[in-house]
Design a protein around this motif. Structure first.
Motif, PDB file in Angstrom:
ATOM      1  N   ARG A   1       0.821  -1.163   0.160  1.00 44.98           N
ATOM      2  CA  ARG A   1      -0.037  -0.087  -0.003  1.00 44.98           C
ATOM      3  C   ARG A   1       1.096   1.228  -0.156  1.00 44.98           C
ATOM      4  N   ILE A   2       1.992   1.258   0.759  1.00 40.60           N
ATOM      5  CA  ILE A   2       2.720   2.267   0.661  1.00 40.60           C
ATOM      6  C   ILE A   2       3.294   2.520  -0.708  1.00 40.60           C
ATOM      7  N   MET A   3       3.719   1.521  -1.140  1.00 45.12           N
ATOM      8  CA  MET A   3       4.200   1.422  -2.704  1.00 45.12           C
ATOM      9  C   MET A   3       3.467   2.152  -3.747  1.00 45.12           C
ATOM     10  N   ARG A   4       1.798   1.790  -3.503  1.00 45.09           N
ATOM     11  CA  ARG A   4       0.992   2.226  -4.485  1.00 45.09           C
ATOM     12  C   ARG A   4       0.903   3.682  -4.202  1.00 45.09           C
ATOM     13  N   HIS A   5       0.947   4.234  -2.770  1.00 41.93           N
ATOM     14  CA  HIS A   5       0.761   5.448  -2.561  1.00 41.93           C
ATOM     15  C   HIS A   5       1.890   6.417  -3.133  1.00 41.93           C
ATOM     16  N   LEU A   6       2.909   5.957  -3.116  1.00 38.38           N
ATOM     17  CA  LEU A   6       4.293   6.626  -3.605  1.00 38.38           C
ATOM     18  C   LEU A   6       4.065   6.672  -5.154  1.00 38.38           C
ATOM     19  N   LEU A   7       3.771   5.606  -5.910  1.00 37.71           N
ATOM     20  CA  LEU A   7       3.695   5.712  -7.187  1.00 37.71           C
ATOM     21  C   LEU A   7       2.598   6.660  -7.707  1.00 37.71           C
ATOM     22  N   ALA A   8       1.484   6.439  -7.130  1.00 39.90           N
ATOM     23  CA  ALA A   8       0.016   7.383  -7.492  1.00 39.90           C
ATOM     24  C   ALA A   8       0.467   8.818  -7.170  1.00 39.90           C
ATOM     25  N   CYS A   9       0.922   9.075  -5.994  1.00 37.40           N
ATOM     26  CA  CYS A   9       1.078  10.624  -5.711  1.00 37.40           C
ATOM     27  C   CYS A   9       2.208  11.227  -6.553  1.00 37.40           C
ATOM     28  N   LEU A  10       3.538  10.468  -6.739  1.00 40.42           N
ATOM     29  CA  LEU A  10       4.359  11.205  -7.390  1.00 40.42           C
ATOM     30  C   LEU A  10       4.093  11.207  -8.845  1.00 40.42           C
ATOM     31  N   GLY A  11       3.089  10.352  -9.390  1.00 44.32           N
ATOM     32  CA  GLY A  11       2.719  10.359 -10.788  1.00 44.32           C
ATOM     33  C   GLY A  11       1.531  11.408 -11.031  1.00 44.32           C
ATOM     34  N   ALA A  12       0.785  11.819  -9.965  1.00 40.53           N
ATOM     35  CA  ALA A  12      -0.315  12.633 -10.028  1.00 40.53           C
ATOM     36  C   ALA A  12      -0.023  13.938 -10.639  1.00 40.53           C
ATOM     37  N   ALA A  13       1.427  14.568 -10.140  1.00 43.61           N
ATOM     38  CA  ALA A  13       1.538  15.834 -10.468  1.00 43.61           C
ATOM     39  C   ALA A  13       2.924  16.073 -10.937  1.00 43.61           C
ATOM     40  N   ASP A  14       3.094  16.684 -11.970  1.00 39.87           N
ATOM     41  CA  ASP A  14       4.558  16.789 -12.335  1.00 39.87           C
ATOM     42  C   ASP A  14       5.278  17.976 -11.679  1.00 39.87           C
TER      43      ASP A  14
END
Length: 568
Positions: free
Chosen positions: A313-326
């Motif tokens: 879940r931590i990995m998913r949060h990191l990938l999603a949040c860092l990908g959500a905004a450049d």
């Protein structure tokens, strides 16, 4: 040295221009070097005429260096002391008042004793044999008392072992140490007379043993430390033994953006109970920074161990949040080991962004170069550029020697369970298109960079990233201290002294490190950014982090923030 002193003596008129030009430290050092002048001595010559003198902590708190400053500035009661970044003072003072004897230093003592005809101590044992006995004792203490990192020693354990193994009384041990001190002093003086560095390892050993036997037990704990260079340590739990000298100044001001809780700081460094405590609101608009946390993950050891999906879940949060905004971003972990585990699991390669990693053990030059590359990568995007290519050193490579795995504490104090880290691929742009998942680097050089580091590290404290150099910080877990023997002794000490051991030695340091990491974002009234804490325990930090709130949808939070500040 003679040339430097002569030039300083006969070229003093040239230094007077410093009062008019007010050069930076670098400019002053360069000017002195061009004239063959010792910059340190030149600066000392200018101190008596200055109204404000900026120095490292050592010059105010180290007894010897402080006395030298008094010779230049006057008595302490005529000086106003201003302590900047004061949240660092308690740990600095504890370290300064503590002392350690390592196996490596004993090895050097053995070599020195043989180089200097192996003197006889107390008429019964050679210096080399005495050192060898200490080496044996240290190795046995590690085997008996160290659990994971360190262990607390019973009172008089080292002295008892010395008497037992040498077959002598405490009085004879004292005679041995006295002779050791005498021979060490002679070695130091002989080296000085011959133009060599006036240092004696045997003298240092004697001074350590004298201090070890005379330390105030109520303020110290005796520890044995494991690892590749085992040691025994007299750890000072009371920073007021060093920092309390602030009370001898005319007055003192202690300030930091992360000094709260102020009563804990006041008590720790030994300021008077009637010390004025003042919290000043931030001069920056509150809407410039948004701080949120999620409640479905944690780095708490028990949860990582028993919740197999927690790291995923931590990995998913990191990938999603860092990908959500450049946005130029930084990700801070509580330990190098936890950071390395996520990097080893492919986090860097799945981001599709330039990645820069603060490694454990980096030299200052390496760290400065790393931060410079990160800033250039961020700034090139702000100017509409195409970015820079990260190098193998400190960035770019998804599988990198970012530090010695296992060299520091685990997330909240436990060994790492074998838990897989998974998650979906990260989007590579604003459209949310899926990223590539390969065995090599997948950095999209059209996107902004990500900096990885640890809370309490150099990137997480004291660094400025103005403008768009840093617009988002993600904090993975809370940096609670690992429950080592040292930490448990410190907490017990504060419980006995103030009745607030956990609050003063666990909660307060963790809160300060989190706030330091968050503070990298907004450094001026025009800076804007968002911080996200990936740990449900952040709910306990509401009184420490202004504006902190829980979010069930961090992606919506990120998009909404940038839309509201006009940078969507």
């Amino acid at each position: 040295e003679d040339i430097a002193w002569n030039n300083l003596t006969f070229g003093r008129d040239g230094l007077e221009s410093a009062w008019e030009t007010l050069p930076t430290a670098e400019e002053f050092t360069g000017e002195c070097a061009s004239r063959g002048i010792c910059a340190y001595e030149a600066a000392k010559r200018l101190i008596p005429g200055a109204d404000v003198v900026v120095v490292p902590y050592n010059f105010a708190f180290h007894p010897f260096m402080r006395r030298r400053m008094e010779m230049l500035m006057g008595t302490l009661d005529s000086i106003v002391l201003v302590v900047d970044e004061a949240h660092n003072l308690p740990d600095f003072a504890r370290d300064l008042a503590s002392t350690t004897l390592t196996m490596a230093s004993l090895d050097r003592c053995e070599g020195e004793s043989r180089d200097w005809k192996d003197p006889l101590l107390a008429g019964r044992i050679t210096a080399s044999r005495f050192v060898a006995v200490l080496q044996e004792i240290l190795a046995d203490l590690v085997d008996e008392y160290v659990y994971e990192d360190d262990g607390a020693l019973p009172p008089y354990e080292v002295s008892t072992e010395l008497m037992s193994r040498l077959g002598v009384t405490s009085h004879v041990v004292g005679e041995i140490v006295t002779d050791l001190h005498r021979h060490g002093t002679a070695i130091r003086d002989a080296k000085r007379a011959s133009g060599r560095l006036p240092r004696s390892y045997l003298l240092n050993l004697a001074n350590f043993l004298i201090f070890w036997n005379e330390m105030m037990e109520e303020d110290y704990v005796q520890l044995v430390i494991g690892g590749p260079n085992p040691a025994i340590e007299a750890f000072c739990m009371n920073p007021a033994r060093i920092a309390g000298v602030a009370n001898a100044f005319h007055s003192s001001v202690h300030m930091s953006g992360t000094l709260r809780p102020l009563d804990e700081y006041r008590d720790s460094v030994g300021l008077p109970p009637d010390t004025t405590l003042l919290t000043v609101p931030s001069p920056f608009p509150p809407g410039n920074l948004q701080v949120a946390y999620v409640n479905d993950v944690t780095t708490r050891y028990e949860d990582i161990r028993f919740d197999g999906d927690n790291r995923a879940r931590i990995m998913r949060h990191l990938l999603a949040c860092l990908g959500a905004a450049d946005r130029s971003a930084a990700v801070f972990f509580p330990s190098y080991r936890l950071m390395n585990e996520f990097l080893d699991a492919g986090l860097a390669s799945r981001l599709g962004r330039p990645v820069f990693v603060e490694r454990r053990g980096m030299t200052q030059a390496e760290f400065a170069a790393l931060i410079g590359r990160f800033r250039r990568a961020s700034s090139s995007h702000a100017r509409g550029g195409v970015g820079v290519s990260p190098t193998t050193e400190g960035g770019g490579a998804p599988v990198e020697t970012c530090g010695d795995a296992g060299a520091d504490g685990e997330a909240d104090g436990g060994p790492s369970p074998e838990v897989g880290i998974g998650g979906p691929p990260a989007p590579t742009g604003r459209s949310g298109a899926p990223g590539r998942r390969t065995g090599g680097p997948t950095q999209d050089m059209g996107r902004r960079p990500v900096l990885f580091g640890v809370m309490g590290g150099r990137a997480g404290e004291g660094m400025d990233f103005p403008g768009e150099q840093l617009e988002m910080v993600i904090i993975v877990g809370l940096p609670y201290p690992k429950p080592t023997a040292r930490q448990r002794a410190l907490q017990h000490y504060y419980d006995l002294r103030f009745g607030r051991g956990w609050e003063y030695t666990v909660h307060a340091p963790a809160a300060r490190r989190v706030r330091q990491a968050i503070g990298r974002i907004v450094r001026s009234e025009t800076d804007r950014g968002m911080a996200l804490i990936l740990d449900r325990r952040a709910q306990h930090f509401g009184g420490d982090i202004p504006g902190l709130r829980m979010t069930a949808d961090p992606l919506a939070e990120i998009h909404g923030f940038w839309r509201d500040v006009g940078r969507a």
